[in-house]
Design an enzyme around this catalytic site. Sequence first.
Site, PDB file in Angstrom:
ATOM      1  N   HIS A  68      43.583  44.080  40.862  1.00  0.00           N
ATOM      2  CA  HIS A  68      43.383  44.238  42.310  1.00  0.00           C
ATOM      3  C   HIS A  68      41.907  44.274  42.716  1.00  0.00           C
ATOM      4  CE1 HIS A  68      42.489  48.397  41.326  1.00  0.00           C
ATOM      5  NE2 HIS A  68      42.048  48.532  42.566  1.00  0.00           N
ATOM      6  N   HIS A  83      37.518  43.952  46.403  1.00  0.00           N
ATOM      7  CA  HIS A  83      38.645  44.889  46.275  1.00  0.00           C
ATOM      8  C   HIS A  83      39.783  44.394  47.159  1.00  0.00           C
ATOM      9  CE1 HIS A  83      41.017  48.553  46.504  1.00  0.00           C
ATOM     10  NE2 HIS A  83      40.329  48.991  45.462  1.00  0.00           N
TER      11      HIS A  83
END
Length: 164
Positions: A68, A83
């Site tokens: 992620h 992110h």
Amino acid sequence: MFKKLFGKKSVEEQILAPVSGKVVSLDDVPDPVFSQRMMGDGVAIEPDNGQVVSPIDGEIVQLFPTNHAVGIKTKSGVEVLVHIGLETVAMEGEGFEGHITTGDKVQAGDPLVTFDINLVKEKAKSTITPIVITNYDDIVESFEPVYEEAAKAGETNIMTLQTK
């Protein structure tokens, strides 16, 4: 004077959009870690698809096990964190596929991660994707964000910065 003596030169870096979508201020990110710039300064993008590419030429210095988030470092030392979404770590990698590993050299536009944007919308707090210079205080002399309504991954400049 010190820089001149030892050959360290200021470098201009352009950070491209790692995802396609609308570029927004970190102030608009509903997470204080990013909106209060605890991890550094940058921008965020509301992605319109699940394709993540490298925003810079550099080396992958971190790929989170859940895919992620990715950290990339440029030759000049700028460290960029991409992110994907907010609270996506809780998804434990479900819906994320990494295409790189730590130590890989990448060029701007190279594929990094693909993710199921609908699954992230369903299971995470938000799809908003912060792009942060994590060593901002140590390396950035000047910073200019570029807010675009329709940034294109790997093509649209979203930040220009000058290193110290």
